[in-house]
Design an enzyme around this catalytic site. Structure first.
Site: not given
Ligand code: ZN
Length: 172
Positions: A46, A51, A88-89, A130-131, A134
């Site tokens: 995701g 981000q 998390c990226l 999670h998204e 964000h």
């Molecule tokens: Zn993340």
């Protein structure tokens, strides 16, 4: 479609709340394409517009080959609890145990502005939650009592050996 640089932890843009999307044209379509491309290159399951440094209510989630583009999403229902690893990226190399809702129902719009509903359990559910976080300027580390709860991915792989290759830590 272009792979874009992902905004990292510490960058204040990660903490901005996404503005509602009200134009469903070329700009949004290119943003969604870039989100998917960047997510796949990472790789992750995701990615949310903040981000990429863009404070808009838009994110993508891809689980089991199914890509979901969620515009102006909100959770309308959830059931159960699920305690599992999450990453998390924007904070690469670490994961932590986070309790999420086990199953969620998300109401959103697609890239054309039409209403869609996505129900998800397990990894899909976790990635969508999670998204959505964000888009509210929230990160999974906000749920931790202390940053000591972060587990380096390298340590996890040592402990679990090759089996860690499993869908280790939904990275989003
Ligand atoms: Zn993340």
């Amino acid at each position: 479609m272009t792979v874009q640089p992902i905004v990292m932890l510490g960058d204040p843009r990660l903490r901005l709340k996404g503005e509602p999307v009200d134009a469903f044209g070329k700009y949004l379509h290119e943003l969604l394409d870039d989100l998917a491309e960047t997510m796949r290159a990472a790789p992750g399951v995701g990615l949310a517009a903040p981000q990429l440094g863009i404070a808009l209510q838009a994110c993508v989630v891809e689980v089991e080959g199914q890509l979901h583009e969620l515009i102006n999403p909100r959770m309308v229902r959830s059931t159960g609890d699920d305690h599992d690893l999450e990453g998390c990226l924007s904070l690469p190399g670490y994961v932590a145990y986070v309790t999420r809702r086990e199953k969620v129902w998300i109401a959103a719009q697609n890239r054309h502005g039409r209403k869609v509903k996505v129900a998800g359990a397990g990894l899909l559910s976790r990635a969508m939650q999670h998204e959505l976080d964000h888009l509210a300027g929230k990160l999974y580390i906000d749920y931790l009592g202390s940053l000591d709860e972060l587990i380096p991915v390298s340590q996890l792989q040592e402990e679990q050996g090759e089996s860690a290759e499993r869908e280790l830590a939904p990275l989003a």
